[in-house]
Design an enzyme around this catalytic site. Structure first.
Site, mmCIF file in Angstrom:
data_model
loop_
_atom_site.group_PDB
_atom_site.id
_atom_site.type_symbol
_atom_site.label_atom_id
_atom_site.label_comp_id
_atom_site.label_asym_id
_atom_site.label_seq_id
_atom_site.Cartn_x
_atom_site.Cartn_y
_atom_site.Cartn_z
ATOM 1 N N LYS A 106 40.592 33.747 42.531
ATOM 2 C CA LYS A 106 41.767 34.606 42.747
ATOM 3 C C LYS A 106 42.127 35.215 41.392
ATOM 4 O O LYS A 106 42.268 34.493 40.407
ATOM 5 C CB LYS A 106 42.902 33.724 43.271
ATOM 6 N N ASP B 212 48.458 36.015 57.464
ATOM 7 C CA ASP B 212 47.288 35.972 56.571
ATOM 8 C C ASP B 212 47.379 34.778 55.621
ATOM 9 O O ASP B 212 46.407 34.482 54.922
ATOM 10 C CB ASP B 212 47.156 37.277 55.772
ATOM 11 N N GLY C 189 42.101 41.348 48.141
ATOM 12 C CA GLY C 189 42.292 42.472 47.225
ATOM 13 C C GLY C 189 42.008 42.107 45.780
ATOM 14 O O GLY C 189 41.679 42.962 44.953
ATOM 15 N N GLY D 273 42.910 41.617 53.475
ATOM 16 C CA GLY D 273 41.652 41.192 52.857
ATOM 17 C C GLY D 273 41.850 40.754 51.417
ATOM 18 O O GLY D 273 42.940 40.833 50.857
ATOM 19 N N ARG E 71 39.451 28.157 43.277
ATOM 20 C CA ARG E 71 40.085 27.388 44.345
ATOM 21 C C ARG E 71 39.033 26.824 45.286
ATOM 22 O O ARG E 71 38.040 27.488 45.582
ATOM 23 C CB ARG E 71 41.009 28.351 45.087
ATOM 24 N N ASP F 207 47.847 29.672 49.710
ATOM 25 C CA ASP F 207 48.530 30.784 49.037
ATOM 26 C C ASP F 207 49.930 30.416 48.537
ATOM 27 O O ASP F 207 50.943 30.703 49.165
ATOM 28 C CB ASP F 207 48.533 32.046 49.915
ATOM 29 N N ARG G 228 41.761 32.497 58.219
ATOM 30 C CA ARG G 228 43.202 32.602 58.428
ATOM 31 C C ARG G 228 43.472 33.118 59.833
ATOM 32 O O ARG G 228 42.578 33.724 60.452
ATOM 33 C CB ARG G 228 43.786 33.615 57.431
#
Ligand code: AMP
Ligand code: MG
Length: 490
Positions: A117, A256, A96, A94, A180, A266, A187
């Site tokens: 993020k 993920d 975090g 998840g 972002r 990511d 995902r």
């Protein structure tokens, strides 16, 4: 539902994900940023998202970009997901240190997530501090901007804001938040999480949400959720082929970090390969080379197998039948990947449509054998070949190889087929984010000088157009590139 972001802006933040999938959305708010300063803003992207770039530079705009100004009616959430990390399953990952602010409808009428993020700890933070440092967030800004300019599907970086909060890593670093945009943050790990709850209704709502947002044609299929699987598989096969053709190494292809949209997501320990070697790994934590350059296609196939497993209850009520159908579709990954890769390789060599497939395959295979034997610089090789195709100086390309004879013999065969130099220049970039230049720009920015970063982003925004004076950006690291290491989760 939604709310206008600011008077001069037409954008509205919606909460479709949170409304349709409340089990996967934990309402949360960003941590305070003591002294927010805008370090980077993609003004074109802002406009595309319906956000006024001038307003984003105001104190309220910057506070929106770090999550401390939540427009009335917006409902930021941390998203739940699971995932296989380096092959081991984690049932609860998840967001975090991230938040979904909400969705906007962009200038093309498409729904786009606005996400942060580095915005502080959430209930998914486990042992993490919820924070991100300036360097890694700017790295995502630089590399995702470059990927987009290269024509590769990717999440986008709207902005990076320094928070004024120190972040403790090996040393104390300045903190930052990345804002972002993505066509979604769904995902493979999101589907794994929903499946693991045992709630088939949730799994179905998630799959239907993904179909509506990314693969609407699947809704018309006889088995929509099998068609969803196939559509994700197809998008990811094409995506990985594109990565391979620019020498991109994602570095942490956990489930993920694998989207349902087919966008790259990511940017942690990612890097671009210089000297061609399929075994190339830059990530300090990838000691087994699981996510090496040459492994990326099979890793994606493995990740898609995990997606298929998670979707099984939706594919057919009869488990055996569901498995048979999923396995059959999974079997199409390799031919789809091969077709995408081969078409891309032919384009990189400028081979005319009329080239017989057997001759094309032999030339492509031999070009890659040359590259690998000579450990030649991947980006320079293909770009310099464009000049050779034009009948220009072959020396820059030839000079990449320790001995010229094999190269010259290959060139003679290749040129006999009439390669199209102009077409090659449209697919073989001059400029990719070279590791030493990225590091140099991030180090300068961390120390307060944004000029190298801005120059680098400017260069990478037009990767196929050779511009005089930028030779430095087209040249491999003069040091020892094999010593380069990247770091994850920092
Ligand atoms: P990543 O490797 O960046 O894709 O992250 C894997 C997982 O670790 C995700 O659930 C992240 O939200 C979480 N994570 C990474 N860094 C941090 C951090 N500094 N604080 C809290 N969670 C984190
Ligand atoms: Mg991740």
């Amino acid at each position: 539902m939604g709310v206008s972001l600011a008077p001069p802006s037409t954008a509205v933040l919606g909460d479709r994900f949170a409304r349709e999938l409340p089990e996967l959305a934990v309402p949360w708010q960003a941590e305070d940023a003591p002294d927010p300063r805008l370090l980077a803003l993609d003004e074109h992207l802002a406009a595309e998202l319906g956000l006024d770039p001038a307003w984003l530079r105001t104190p309220d705009g910057v506070r929106l970009l770090v999550g401390t100004h939540v427009p009335e009616g917006a409902h930021p959430v941390a998203q739940a997901y699971a995932g296989h990390q380096f092959g081991g399953y984690s049932p609860r990952l998840g967001d975090g240190r991230a938040l979904l602010l909400g969705e906007v409808v962009d200038a093309h009428g498409r729904l786009r997530d606005l996400h942060l993020k580095g915005s502080g700890r959430t209930p998914f933070a486990r042992a993490g501090d919820g924070l991100a440092a300036v360097g890694p967030m700017l790295r995502e800004h630089v590399v995702s901007t470059a990927m987009h300019a290269l024509g590769i599907p990717t999440t986008r970086s709207l902005a990076v804001v320094a928070t004024g909060r120190p972040v403790r890593r090996e040393s104390v670093l300045p903190g930052a938040v990345l804002a972002r945009a993505a066509s979604s943050h769904l995902r493979v790990g999101t589907v794994q999480y929903a499946r693991a709850t045992g709630d088939v209704d949730l799994l179905r709502r998630l799959a239907d949400h993904a179909i509506a947002r990314h693969h609407p044609a699947a809704a018309q299929a006889e088995r929509p959720h099998l068609a969803l699987f196939e559509a994700v598989l197809d998008a990811q096969a094409r995506l990985v082929a594109q990565w391979m053709h620019v020498g991109f190494i994602h570095g942490v292809m956990n489930t993920d970090n694998t989207t349902l949209s087919g966008e790259t997501i990511d940017y942690g320990p990612c890097a671009f390969m210089d000297a061609f070697d399929p075994a190339t790994v830059f990530s300090s934590i990838d000691t087994g080379g699981r996510y090496a350059y040459g492994n990326q296609p099979v890793v994606m196939e493995w990740n898609l197998a995990r997606l298929a497993e998670a979707l099984l209850p939706l594919i057919d009520d009869d488990q055996e039948q569901a498995i048979a159908l999923a396995v059959e579709r999974l079997g199409t990954f390799r031919p789809r990947y091969s077709a995408a890769w081969t078409a891309g390789a032919r384009a990189k060599l400028g081979l005319p449509e009329s080239t017989p497939p057997v001759a094309a395959k032999a030339l492509v295979d031999d070009a890659y054998a040359l590259l690998e034997q000579g450990r030649a610089d991947h980006t320079s090789f293909f770009r310099h070949l464009g000049s050779v195709a034009r009948g220009g100086d072959a020396e820059p390309a030839r000079g990449l190889f320790p001995e010229a004879a094999a190269f010259d013999a290959w060139v003679a065969r290749w040129r006999a087929l009439g390669p199209d130099a102009a077409a090659m220049d449209r697919v073989n970039p001059v400029y990719v984010p070279r590791n030493h230049l990225v590091e140099e720009a991030l180090a300068a920015a961390t120390a307060g000088d944004l000029a190298p970063l801005e120059q680098l982003v400017d260069v990478l925004t037009a990767p196929y157009d050779e511009r005089p004076g930028l030779e430095r950006y087209a040249t491999p690291d003069p040091g020892d590139p094999s010593a380069y290491r990247t770091f994850c989760g920092t």
